[in-house]
Design an enzyme around this catalytic site. Structure first.
Site, PDB file in Angstrom:
ATOM      1  N   GLY A   1      60.498  -4.641  91.344  1.00  0.00           N
ATOM      2  CA  GLY A   1      59.706  -3.688  91.589  1.00  0.00           C
ATOM      3  C   GLY A   1      59.608  -3.047  92.589  1.00  0.00           C
ATOM      4  N   ASN A   2      60.090  -3.834  93.643  1.00  0.00           N
ATOM      5  CA  ASN A   2      60.111  -3.287  95.058  1.00  0.00           C
ATOM      6  C   ASN A   2      61.098  -2.293  95.219  1.00  0.00           C
ATOM      7  OD1 ASN A   2      62.126  -5.830  94.908  1.00  0.00           O
ATOM      8  ND2 ASN A   2      62.788  -4.858  96.612  1.00  0.00           N
TER       9      ASN A   2
ATOM     10  N   LYS B   1      51.366 -12.723  84.000  1.00  0.00           N
ATOM     11  CA  LYS B   1      52.049 -11.674  84.407  1.00  0.00           C
ATOM     12  C   LYS B   1      51.256 -10.666  85.196  1.00  0.00           C
ATOM     13  CE  LYS B   1      56.046  -9.711  84.578  1.00  0.00           C
ATOM     14  NZ  LYS B   1      57.321 -10.297  85.413  1.00  0.00           N
TER      15      LYS B   1
ATOM     16  N   LYS C   1      60.522  -9.121  83.168  1.00  0.00           N
ATOM     17  CA  LYS C   1      61.682  -8.001  83.285  1.00  0.00           C
ATOM     18  C   LYS C   1      62.927  -8.716  83.146  1.00  0.00           C
ATOM     19  CE  LYS C   1      62.228  -6.668  87.305  1.00  0.00           C
ATOM     20  NZ  LYS C   1      63.292  -7.715  87.793  1.00  0.00           N
TER      21      LYS C   1
ATOM     22  N   LYS D   1      63.288 -15.179  88.065  1.00  0.00           N
ATOM     23  CA  LYS D   1      64.903 -14.648  88.427  1.00  0.00           C
ATOM     24  C   LYS D   1      65.671 -16.004  88.177  1.00  0.00           C
ATOM     25  CE  LYS D   1      63.684 -10.939  91.005  1.00  0.00           C
ATOM     26  NZ  LYS D   1      62.140 -10.736  90.425  1.00  0.00           N
TER      27      LYS D   1
END
Length: 325
Positions: free
Chosen positions: A9-10, A122, A208, A266
């Site tokens: 997102g960054n 989330k 994601k 991740k």
């Protein structure tokens, strides 16, 4: 190589930045500069986050009271198109004109019995001070959890089971297309129980990174790269004793706890991909993308007991010894 790159997102909207189109486009332009050289040498599939964008659309929709606000699955589809358009345009400004692009709205199946529906985790949307979060919780029935020193809305995050558009993604890759898909974890859908078994949207957001792992696995990707604002995966993050993990095995990394709302998904995705495919996954910073692909930056996760990487096998063993020390 066939590479799946998941933009954090960054890469689209940094914490605290105004949520407007100009800022987002500027960040996409920076991401495109890192992605373009990769696209010239490899088959490239791009996924991306969409939490702030979905949250903003939800707020904008809630401000119009004449009709009911659109559900999260529809908002997810909207953001896939919006972000994909910007990525296509900015990459297209850097690559030769004949390079084809495609953004696919991607439906992803989830299980109605997934425990994620019982415990929303989330984060979506912007950050709030506690009084404003409490007001929105009362007014809209939203759930909030603390994110750092602020508060953000949380929604269910079921595990992805199947990507419906995987066949057209494969076809496009086979024909030399850069594909942008599974944005925000894809559009959450499930089959409604009943005689006709209809597919319907779900009020949820799929992680994601877990969806990108499923995407990479089903595409037979050679490498899964997850980009974030950290240069690598760190042990003791935020403490004086923090240290980066450069190379490790899926088994060793899976045994280390990481924050569920940030690095945890991740790491889980990287371990899943390496263990299931026998190939490597990597986590690192956008600016280091080329070095990450070469195995010279970020954190590289190899399958447990890998032998096909030659000298890398010893480096994995050395890392495991270091972590155990």
């Amino acid at each position: 190589m066939r590479i799946v790159v998941a933009l954090g997102g960054n890469a689209l909207l940094k914490r605290g930045e105004p949520m407007n189109a100009e800022v987002q486009r500027a960040n996409v332009r920076i991401a495109a500069q890192a992605l373009a050289p990769v696209a010239m040498e490899h088959q490239l599939v791009i996924s991306h986050g969409n939490g702030p964008q979905v949250g903003l659309l939800a707020l904008q929709g809630a401000a119009y009271h004449a009709v009911e606000a659109y559900p999260l699955d529809v908002l997810g589809a909207e953001t896939e198109g919006m972000i994909g358009y910007m990525i296509e345009q900015e990459l297209g400004n850097l690559l030769p004109f004949e390079v084809p692009f495609a953004t696919l709205l991607t439906m992803v199946e989830v299980n109605a019995d997934d425990p994620g529906f019982q415990n929303p985790t989330k984060f979506v949307g912007p950050i709030y001070e506690k009084p404003e979060a409490d007001r929105l919780a009362t007014a809209k029935g939203w759930q909030f959890k603390q994110d750092g020193d602020k508060w953000r809305r949380v929604v269910p995050s079921p595990v992805p089971q199947r990507i419906f558009e995987i066949r057209p993604v494969k076809w496009l890759l086979d024909h030399g297309t850069i594909v942008i898909c599974a944005g925000g974890g894809g559009i959450p859908t499930m089959y409604v129980h009943g005689a006709d078994r209809k597919l319907a949207g779900v009020e949820a957001v799929i992680d994601k990174d877990l969806c990108s792992e499923l995407l990479a696995r089903e595409l037979g990707a050679d490498l899964l790269v997850m980009l974030t604002d950290a240069s690598a995966v760190y042990v003791d993050w935020g403490k004086p004793t923090q240290r980066p993990i450069r190379r490790t095995s899926a088994e060793a990394l899976a045994g280390i706890p990481f924050a569920a709302g940030s690095m945890g998904p991740k790491v889980e995705a990287a371990c899943r991909f390496a263990a299931a495919t026998g190939k490597r996954a990597a986590i690192g910073a956008l600016a280091d993308l080329n070095l990450i692909i070469a195995g010279e930056a970020g954190t590289t996760v190899y399958p447990t007991g890998a032998t096909e990487y030659g000298p890398a096998k010893q480096r994995v063993r050395d890392t495991e010894k270091h972590l155990a020390a």
